[in-house]
Design a protein around this motif. Sequence first.
Motif, PDB file in Angstrom:
ATOM      1  N   LEU A 176       0.466 -11.351  -6.718  1.00 28.59           N
ATOM      2  CA  LEU A 176      -0.747 -11.088  -6.497  1.00 28.59           C
ATOM      3  C   LEU A 176      -0.673 -10.077  -4.812  1.00 28.59           C
ATOM      4  O   LEU A 176      -2.071  -9.298  -4.808  1.00 28.59           O
ATOM      5  N   ARG A 177      -0.178 -10.185  -4.043  1.00 26.61           N
ATOM      6  CA  ARG A 177      -0.259  -8.974  -3.097  1.00 26.61           C
ATOM      7  C   ARG A 177      -0.044  -7.611  -3.352  1.00 26.61           C
ATOM      8  O   ARG A 177      -0.718  -6.478  -3.350  1.00 26.61           O
ATOM      9  N   ALA A 220     -11.067   6.373   0.388  1.00 28.25           N
ATOM     10  CA  ALA A 220     -12.330   5.326   0.213  1.00 28.25           C
ATOM     11  C   ALA A 220     -11.176   3.784   1.243  1.00 28.25           C
ATOM     12  O   ALA A 220      -9.866   3.868   0.443  1.00 28.25           O
ATOM     13  N   LEU A 273      -0.301 -18.715 -11.900  1.00 34.71           N
ATOM     14  CA  LEU A 273      -0.491 -17.641 -10.300  1.00 34.71           C
ATOM     15  C   LEU A 273      -2.130 -17.397 -10.102  1.00 34.71           C
ATOM     16  O   LEU A 273      -2.756 -16.977  -9.333  1.00 34.71           O
ATOM     17  N   SER A 302       5.468 -14.839  -5.869  1.00 37.11           N
ATOM     18  CA  SER A 302       4.120 -14.257  -5.228  1.00 37.11           C
ATOM     19  C   SER A 302       3.597 -12.802  -5.094  1.00 37.11           C
ATOM     20  O   SER A 302       2.968 -12.565  -5.067  1.00 37.11           O
ATOM     21  N   ASN A 337      -3.689   2.932   6.904  1.00 36.54           N
ATOM     22  CA  ASN A 337      -2.650   2.390   6.507  1.00 36.54           C
ATOM     23  C   ASN A 337      -2.199   2.032   7.617  1.00 36.54           C
ATOM     24  O   ASN A 337      -1.370   0.327   8.038  1.00 36.54           O
ATOM     25  N   SER A 365      -4.909 -10.099   2.847  1.00 38.74           N
ATOM     26  CA  SER A 365      -3.812  -8.658   1.881  1.00 38.74           C
ATOM     27  C   SER A 365      -3.158  -9.072   1.935  1.00 38.74           C
ATOM     28  O   SER A 365      -1.881  -8.994   0.854  1.00 38.74           O
ATOM     29  N   ALA A 372      -5.726  -2.212  -6.019  1.00 40.10           N
ATOM     30  CA  ALA A 372      -7.293  -2.682  -6.324  1.00 40.10           C
ATOM     31  C   ALA A 372      -7.847  -2.018  -4.500  1.00 40.10           C
ATOM     32  O   ALA A 372      -8.735  -1.216  -4.703  1.00 40.10           O
ATOM     33  N   GLY A 373      -6.764  -2.769  -3.319  1.00 41.39           N
ATOM     34  CA  GLY A 373      -7.843  -2.204  -1.835  1.00 41.39           C
ATOM     35  C   GLY A 373      -7.002  -0.711  -2.031  1.00 41.39           C
ATOM     36  O   GLY A 373      -8.364  -0.573  -1.239  1.00 41.39           O
ATOM     37  N   ALA A 374      -6.508  -0.633  -2.805  1.00 43.33           N
ATOM     38  CA  ALA A 374      -6.775   1.564  -2.817  1.00 43.33           C
ATOM     39  C   ALA A 374      -7.371   2.572  -3.087  1.00 43.33           C
ATOM     40  O   ALA A 374      -7.460   3.118  -3.828  1.00 43.33           O
ATOM     41  N   GLY A 375      -8.145   0.927  -3.883  1.00 46.87           N
ATOM     42  CA  GLY A 375      -9.453   1.575  -5.069  1.00 46.87           C
ATOM     43  C   GLY A 375      -8.881   2.342  -6.447  1.00 46.87           C
ATOM     44  O   GLY A 375      -9.524   3.368  -7.474  1.00 46.87           O
ATOM     45  N   GLU A 427      -9.864  -9.143  -8.113  1.00 47.59           N
ATOM     46  CA  GLU A 427      -8.493  -7.910  -8.576  1.00 47.59           C
ATOM     47  C   GLU A 427      -7.623  -8.064  -9.754  1.00 47.59           C
ATOM     48  O   GLU A 427      -7.306  -6.796  -9.227  1.00 47.59           O
ATOM     49  N   LYS A 471      -4.898 -19.451 -10.505  1.00 49.45           N
ATOM     50  CA  LYS A 471      -5.804 -20.063  -8.890  1.00 49.45           C
ATOM     51  C   LYS A 471      -5.652 -19.617  -8.077  1.00 49.45           C
ATOM     52  O   LYS A 471      -6.486 -20.071  -6.625  1.00 49.45           O
ATOM     53  N   SER A 472      -4.459 -18.606  -7.180  1.00 48.91           N
ATOM     54  CA  SER A 472      -4.719 -17.373  -5.980  1.00 48.91           C
ATOM     55  C   SER A 472      -4.524 -16.242  -6.501  1.00 48.91           C
ATOM     56  O   SER A 472      -5.098 -15.585  -5.913  1.00 48.91           O
ATOM     57  N   PHE A 473      -4.551 -16.203  -8.075  1.00 46.48           N
ATOM     58  CA  PHE A 473      -5.889 -14.280  -7.868  1.00 46.48           C
ATOM     59  C   PHE A 473      -7.148 -14.462  -7.671  1.00 46.48           C
ATOM     60  O   PHE A 473      -7.554 -15.295  -7.595  1.00 46.48           O
ATOM     61  N   GLY A 474      -7.275 -12.976  -7.045  1.00 42.77           N
ATOM     62  CA  GLY A 474      -8.650 -12.919  -6.639  1.00 42.77           C
ATOM     63  C   GLY A 474      -9.205 -11.732  -8.032  1.00 42.77           C
ATOM     64  O   GLY A 474      -8.665 -11.515  -8.522  1.00 42.77           O
ATOM     65  N   PRO A 510     -10.749   0.154   2.921  1.00 47.07           N
ATOM     66  CA  PRO A 510     -11.404  -1.001   2.682  1.00 47.07           C
ATOM     67  C   PRO A 510     -11.739  -1.178   3.879  1.00 47.07           C
ATOM     68  O   PRO A 510     -10.786  -1.363   4.905  1.00 47.07           O
ATOM     69  N   PRO A 570       1.250 -19.614  -4.007  1.00 43.20           N
ATOM     70  CA  PRO A 570       0.372 -18.945  -2.841  1.00 43.20           C
ATOM     71  C   PRO A 570      -1.051 -19.041  -2.965  1.00 43.20           C
ATOM     72  O   PRO A 570      -1.637 -19.161  -4.146  1.00 43.20           O
ATOM     73  N   ILE A 571      -1.255 -19.338  -1.625  1.00 46.46           N
ATOM     74  CA  ILE A 571      -2.651 -19.704  -1.725  1.00 46.46           C
ATOM     75  C   ILE A 571      -3.102 -17.985  -1.267  1.00 46.46           C
ATOM     76  O   ILE A 571      -3.996 -17.405  -0.375  1.00 46.46           O
ATOM     77  N   ASN A 572      -4.622 -18.261  -2.290  1.00 45.73           N
ATOM     78  CA  ASN A 572      -5.205 -16.788  -1.297  1.00 45.73           C
ATOM     79  C   ASN A 572      -6.811 -17.070  -0.510  1.00 45.73           C
ATOM     80  O   ASN A 572      -7.072 -18.165  -0.696  1.00 45.73           O
ATOM     81  N   LYS A 614      -3.386  -6.954  -4.840  1.00 40.48           N
ATOM     82  CA  LYS A 614      -4.569  -6.759  -3.737  1.00 40.48           C
ATOM     83  C   LYS A 614      -4.827  -5.185  -2.853  1.00 40.48           C
ATOM     84  O   LYS A 614      -5.501  -4.347  -3.114  1.00 40.48           O
ATOM     85  N   GLU A 639      -9.729 -15.356   1.119  1.00 42.48           N
ATOM     86  CA  GLU A 639     -10.902 -14.297   0.831  1.00 42.48           C
ATOM     87  C   GLU A 639     -10.941 -13.492   1.727  1.00 42.48           C
ATOM     88  O   GLU A 639     -11.142 -14.011   2.751  1.00 42.48           O
ATOM     89  N   THR A 659       1.075  -1.254  -0.513  1.00 43.42           N
ATOM     90  CA  THR A 659      -0.455  -0.250  -0.185  1.00 43.42           C
ATOM     91  C   THR A 659       0.913   1.313   0.482  1.00 43.42           C
ATOM     92  O   THR A 659       0.641   2.042  -1.029  1.00 43.42           O
ATOM     93  N   PHE A 704     -15.729  -0.227   0.875  1.00 41.30           N
ATOM     94  CA  PHE A 704     -15.128   0.294   0.938  1.00 41.30           C
ATOM     95  C   PHE A 704     -16.278   1.492   1.835  1.00 41.30           C
ATOM     96  O   PHE A 704     -17.049   1.384   1.800  1.00 41.30           O
TER      97      PHE A 704
END
Lengths: 415, 290
Positions: free
Chosen positions: A235-236, B139, A261, A232, B10, B213, A242-245, A268, A263-266, B141, B120-122, A239, B124, A213, B132
């Motif tokens: 991934l972070r 904004a 990656l 990895s 943050n 995160s 996207a988390g910071a908008g 975002e 299967k690990s991405f969401g 999270p 790595p495992i996400n 996140k 949720e 961030t 937000f």
Amino acid sequence: MSIKRRSVLKGMLATGASIAALKAPAVHAQAAPFKLGLLTVKTGPLAQGGIQMEQGVLTFLKEKNNMMAGRKVEFFSADTGGNPAGTKTKAQELVERDKVDCILGPLAAFELLAISDYIAQSKMPLLSLAAAEDMTQRRPNPYFIRASATSGQAMHPMADYAAKELKLKRIACISEDFAFGHEQMGAFQRVFEDNGGKIVKKIWPPLVTPDYTPYVAQIEDCDGVCQGFAGSNPLRFMKAYAGAGMKFPVVTGETGGDDALLKSFGEEAIGLTSCIPYTLDLETESNKRFVDGMLKNFDTVPGQYAGLLYVNCMVVEAGLQALGGDASDKTKFVNAMRSVNLTDTPRGPVKFDHLGNVVGDFYIRKLGKDGAKYGLKLWNKTIKTYHNVSQFWTYDEKQFLSQPVYSRDYPPLKP
Amino acid sequence: MTFWLILTVNSVAFGGLLFLLSAGFSLIFGLMRIPNLTHGSLFMLGAYFGASFMLGVGGVQLNFWLAAILATALVALLGALIERLLLRRLPGDALAQVLVTLGLSFMAADFCLMVWGGDPINIETPSALVGFTRMGPAAFPNYKLAIVAIAVVFAVGLWMLLDKTRLGAMIRAGVDDPDMARVVGIRVSRLFTIVFALGAGLAGFAGIMGGPSLSAYPGLDQDMLPLALVVVILGGTGSLLGSFVGSIIVGFIYNFGQALLPELAYFVLFLPMLLVLIFRPQGLFGRHIL
């Protein structure tokens, strides 16, 4: 997985032992097993790619019934631990104790640099994924072959696409603060700026960054972002982004959007555009065979580390075939491998330039849900293919090599 | 303006996560004087266990909170076993404890690699915390704000436990004078197992709370352990207030240091620790000198 590996090894060792026991007189080179070494990383933070590398090789060997060009293959897998000293030790073991015919790997540039001189001295053909530009540019090693990509090789077309098709004008670059990151961003900057864009900022978080961030907060005054993260970290980063908008489109290179990656991405990561030498969705015979093999043997979809090691094995096989199975003369062997011209590999056609680096296809993909297969929710869909991309992109080789290697400060930011 | 606001919030959120991580470390290190280098591994195991429960074990998929509770319990149990079977045998021997816990952390790292692989495992974000909250131009999270709230609740809860309950009084007595505590009938060794399990459980809980995160990946343990060390040395061992203040300070230093002086990020992070070690070795709120 380890059980499978052991049984494969055991089978191969048994073959080797039985040949030795027979003490057949006047053994032809063809009769003795071909010894294939692998330097990989199976422990620590680099293990994700390292394990995939081994899976790529094992998938190839299984498909070929442990045979290459009519010779039985004996496979030696060594774990470098992801550090230069360990790589040196394991390389020496493979060369001097196991007497391998060629080595696949290692994974990381700092591992490769630790053994480059030794490899040249002992005339050992080495097929590595490590992307350090100068290994095939300003300080070439005649025993080195790279069928994957230099650090910048995927970034050149990515920048071309970002400027011409995404019509981006101002991009902020962010990547790890080490050579691979510097070289990727340098390559992106050169091509992007040659196409009229401008790099507004280059941000370098350390390799170990639990929370991106604070770095994301520095991205401003731009209409796009280029990230060059590996392992990895993508991934972070996505996140935190996207988390910071943040909403600017993000482009990346071979490690930042790797299929491993998916299967690990969401959610975002949706919209991430990447350029990569191996893509899961390439519909060719050999890629279909390879992906099926990976699913059957390891119950996982391959990313580029597995895919490119499989390609490396194909290069070794083709080189060996060209010599009728005789790899005893290492100089001939490495030259034979450098002269191969494969039309169908999981990454598309593969040939090499005179420095041992691949000239091949690079794929621009957009991450989304469309077309997802193999139980994945997300999918990288190829939207454009750049054919026959050389490490020098469209630049003249002499002129390219006369400039400094890409680095943290080269090319410099324009005011 | 937005830049500063994002960084500030943050910092506090990261500080909250660090508190969950380092409160356990501070308990174990400060009260029992065990330099527990498996703490990062316990954090990582919490994340992996939680991720597994959410993805489904034996066909049963749990929601985030149930997975968190179960993962926390499992890591606490693991902590109890480590204390009971290994560390119990090495009382007061700091060097042996460092070596054993360091060895365990390597084993844990390889164990995770074996079981969960290198990918790595996400994890949720829990569905209630997606989205937000707007504060002026920026904004945030909801999930990060929730971490701050949870950290505060835990801080108060732990303080009540140690300062206001009979168990807390027994723990303090056991730490200050184990022999005398035994004489008056307190089972000090059992108390120590409880403290270690509590500290381990907190680390595991932090692991899953940080999951959305950070995600779970090989190397997470080594990323987090130094941060816990910095917090505890800065704040002072054995002091909850110290852990809390230390976490927030490190959260701020980490975020602002990386944003404003990215080249010197680690220098800025470890400099306060050095200064504290030189000028106030017991830490800002510490009870003991190291």
